[in-house]
Design an enzyme around this catalytic site. Structure first.
Site, PDB file in Angstrom:
ATOM      1  N   GLU A   1      -5.253 -53.725 -26.877  1.00 50.22           N
ATOM      2  CA  GLU A   1      -5.458 -54.675 -27.976  1.00 50.22           C
ATOM      3  C   GLU A   1      -4.238 -54.615 -28.886  1.00 50.22           C
ATOM      4  OE1 GLU A   1      -8.117 -56.112 -31.799  1.00 50.22           O
ATOM      5  OE2 GLU A   1      -8.215 -54.006 -31.229  1.00 50.22           O
TER       6      GLU A   1
ATOM      7  N   GLU B   1      -0.902 -51.081 -33.278  1.00 52.78           N
ATOM      8  CA  GLU B   1      -0.933 -51.505 -34.686  1.00 52.78           C
ATOM      9  C   GLU B   1       0.307 -50.954 -35.379  1.00 52.78           C
ATOM     10  OE1 GLU B   1      -2.723 -53.522 -36.842  1.00 52.78           O
ATOM     11  OE2 GLU B   1      -1.192 -52.799 -38.206  1.00 52.78           O
TER      12      GLU B   1
ATOM     13  N   GLU C   1       5.324 -51.640 -33.071  1.00 57.31           N
ATOM     14  CA  GLU C   1       5.347 -53.097 -32.997  1.00 57.31           C
ATOM     15  C   GLU C   1       5.043 -53.544 -31.555  1.00 57.31           C
ATOM     16  OE1 GLU C   1       6.352 -57.034 -32.560  1.00 57.31           O
ATOM     17  OE2 GLU C   1       7.615 -55.516 -31.611  1.00 57.31           O
TER      18      GLU C   1
ATOM     19  N   ASP D   1      -1.574 -62.170 -37.477  1.00 58.77           N
ATOM     20  CA  ASP D   1      -1.181 -62.921 -38.680  1.00 58.77           C
ATOM     21  C   ASP D   1      -0.521 -64.241 -38.270  1.00 58.77           C
ATOM     22  OD1 ASP D   1      -1.646 -60.689 -40.719  1.00 58.77           O
ATOM     23  OD2 ASP D   1      -0.331 -59.727 -39.262  1.00 58.77           O
TER      24      ASP D   1
ATOM     25  N   LYS E   1       3.970 -70.298 -43.080  1.00 57.27           N
ATOM     26  CA  LYS E   1       5.170 -70.919 -43.662  1.00 57.27           C
ATOM     27  C   LYS E   1       6.330 -70.862 -42.674  1.00 57.27           C
ATOM     28  CE  LYS E   1       4.056 -70.111 -48.447  1.00 57.27           C
ATOM     29  NZ  LYS E   1       4.147 -69.193 -49.543  1.00 57.27           N
TER      30      LYS E   1
ATOM     31  N   ASP F   1      -8.769 -67.689 -36.332  1.00 59.11           N
ATOM     32  CA  ASP F   1      -9.471 -68.682 -37.165  1.00 59.11           C
ATOM     33  C   ASP F   1      -8.508 -69.806 -37.552  1.00 59.11           C
ATOM     34  OD1 ASP F   1      -8.067 -66.563 -38.706  1.00 59.11           O
ATOM     35  OD2 ASP F   1      -8.408 -68.017 -40.307  1.00 59.11           O
TER      36      ASP F   1
HETATM   37  C1  LIG Z   1      -4.977 -60.132 -39.716  1.00 59.22           C
HETATM   38  S1  LIG Z   1      -4.901 -58.479 -39.153  1.00 59.22           S
HETATM   39  C2  LIG Z   1      -6.143 -58.446 -37.858  1.00 59.22           C
HETATM   40  C3  LIG Z   1      -6.634 -57.053 -37.586  1.00 59.22           C
HETATM   41  C4  LIG Z   1      -7.750 -56.950 -36.540  1.00 59.22           C
HETATM   42  N1  LIG Z   1      -7.349 -57.439 -35.244  1.00 59.22           N
HETATM   43  C5  LIG Z   1      -8.986 -57.675 -37.008  1.00 59.22           C
HETATM   44  O1  LIG Z   1      -9.305 -58.724 -36.421  1.00 59.22           O
HETATM   45  O2  LIG Z   1      -9.646 -57.182 -37.938  1.00 59.22           O
HETATM   46  C6  LIG Z   1      -3.416 -58.460 -38.209  1.00 59.22           C
HETATM   47  C7  LIG Z   1      -2.930 -57.065 -37.882  1.00 59.22           C
HETATM   48  O3  LIG Z   1      -1.880 -57.152 -36.955  1.00 59.22           O
HETATM   49  C8  LIG Z   1      -0.870 -56.226 -37.284  1.00 59.22           C
HETATM   50  N2  LIG Z   1       0.363 -56.770 -36.705  1.00 59.22           N
HETATM   51  C9  LIG Z   1       0.948 -57.942 -37.026  1.00 59.22           C
HETATM   52  N3  LIG Z   1       2.034 -58.159 -36.260  1.00 59.22           N
HETATM   53  C10 LIG Z   1       2.125 -57.081 -35.424  1.00 59.22           C
HETATM   54  C11 LIG Z   1       3.033 -56.718 -34.395  1.00 59.22           C
HETATM   55  N4  LIG Z   1       4.069 -57.514 -34.093  1.00 59.22           N
HETATM   56  N5  LIG Z   1       2.848 -55.552 -33.761  1.00 59.22           N
HETATM   57  C12 LIG Z   1       1.796 -54.737 -34.082  1.00 59.22           C
HETATM   58  N6  LIG Z   1       0.905 -55.030 -35.053  1.00 59.22           N
HETATM   59  C13 LIG Z   1       1.058 -56.192 -35.708  1.00 59.22           C
HETATM   60  C14 LIG Z   1      -0.892 -56.188 -38.799  1.00 59.22           C
HETATM   61  O4  LIG Z   1      -0.351 -54.988 -39.290  1.00 59.22           O
HETATM   62  C15 LIG Z   1      -2.383 -56.317 -39.081  1.00 59.22           C
HETATM   63  O5  LIG Z   1      -3.010 -55.049 -39.149  1.00 59.22           O
END
Ligand SMILES: C[S@@+](CC[C@H](N)C(=O)[O-])C[C@H]1O[C@@H](n2cnc3c(N)ncnc32)[C@H](O)[C@@H]1O
Length: 221
Positions: free
Chosen positions: A56, A81, A108, A131, A135, A167
């Site tokens: 995941e 994460e 990452e 995320d 923008k 969403d």
């Molecule tokens: C909006 S949160 C969603 C978290 C979880 N999947 C949920 O649905 O509750 C997005 C997460 O993705 C992580 N994230 C964003 N870009 C990432 C990347 N390129 N590599 C690893 N983690 C990332 C952020 O740190 C954040 O914790």
């Protein structure tokens, strides 16, 4: 164990790939990944078996993957994460609930996949509520781009699925286009509900606010 019981393993200057205490630390802005002797997922420091691996990406505080790992003990689960505060939360739950088939990658998504996942090695990949960075000036931060799909196509076993949940209708549309343009994915399906899929912290939040959830699935070929 509380999240704060997990101490930082190194300073920025000392950063390096490191496996410790069920966390695989994969630093960004680091040039020597190739020199790291990755022991393999079946090593005792990781899963200690060769069960199929599911990943995941963007796992957040881990609510979704913790439940999946508990309900599917015959599979190995990797939560990727990049935020350390969220990695700590997943880690404390792994410790408190003793979940042997779940590892956290603190790193990452593209960087980890590119350097540490072998070709045809992954059973399923999931990306729950990444995320959307709506923008245009933040566009570079969006994960769902051709270069990430290249990596997913490389590491997923043939015929296996990647699931994307969001969403954000615009991000769903953008992601659909990126998958459609990629030569190694097919069998698109878009669902409004996915019974038995499980929920995450962000899914609960968006549903409470009345937002619609979109589930996209593509198969690697
Ligand atoms: C909006 S949160 C969603 C978290 C979880 N999947 C949920 O649905 O509750 C997005 C997460 O993705 C992580 N994230 C964003 N870009 C990432 C990347 N390129 N590599 C690893 N983690 C990332 C952020 O740190 C954040 O914790």
């Amino acid at each position: 164990m509380k999240p704060k019981d997990l101490k930082a393993v190194y300073s920025w200057k000392e950063r390096r790939p490191l496996i410790a205490d069920r966390i695989f630390h994969v630093p960004n802005h680091y040039e020597h990944h190739d020199a790291f002797a990755f022991p393999g997922w079946d090593d005792a420091s990781l899963f200690g078996n060769s069960n199929p691996i599911c990943v995941e990406y963007c796992a957040g505080n881990g609510a979704w993957i913790l439940e999946r790992a508990k309900s599917s003990p015959h599979l190995n689960w990797v939560a990727v994460e990049m935020r350390y505060d969220r990695v700590r939360k997943i880690w404390s739950k792994i410790q408190n609930e003793t979940i042997p088939n779940l590892i956290v990658v603190c790193g990452e998504a593209w960087n980890f996949t590119h350097h540490y996942l072998k070709e045809d090695s992954i059973e399923e990949a999931y990306i729950n509520f990444p995320d959307p960075w709506p923008k245009e000036k933040h566009e570079k931060h969006r994960l769902m781009k051709p270069r990430f799909l290249d990596e997913l196509a490389r590491v997923l076993k043939e015929g296996k699925k990647v699931t994307f949940v969001s969403d954000d209708a615009t991000y769903v549309e953008q992601t659909t286009q990126v998958f459609h343009s990629h030569p190694h994915f097919h069998s698109y399906s878009l669902m409004k509900e996915c019974p038995g899929y499980g929920t995450s912290w962000f899914e609960d939040l968006w549903r409470e606010k009345g937002k619609k959830i979109h589930y996209l699935q593509f198969v690697a070929q």
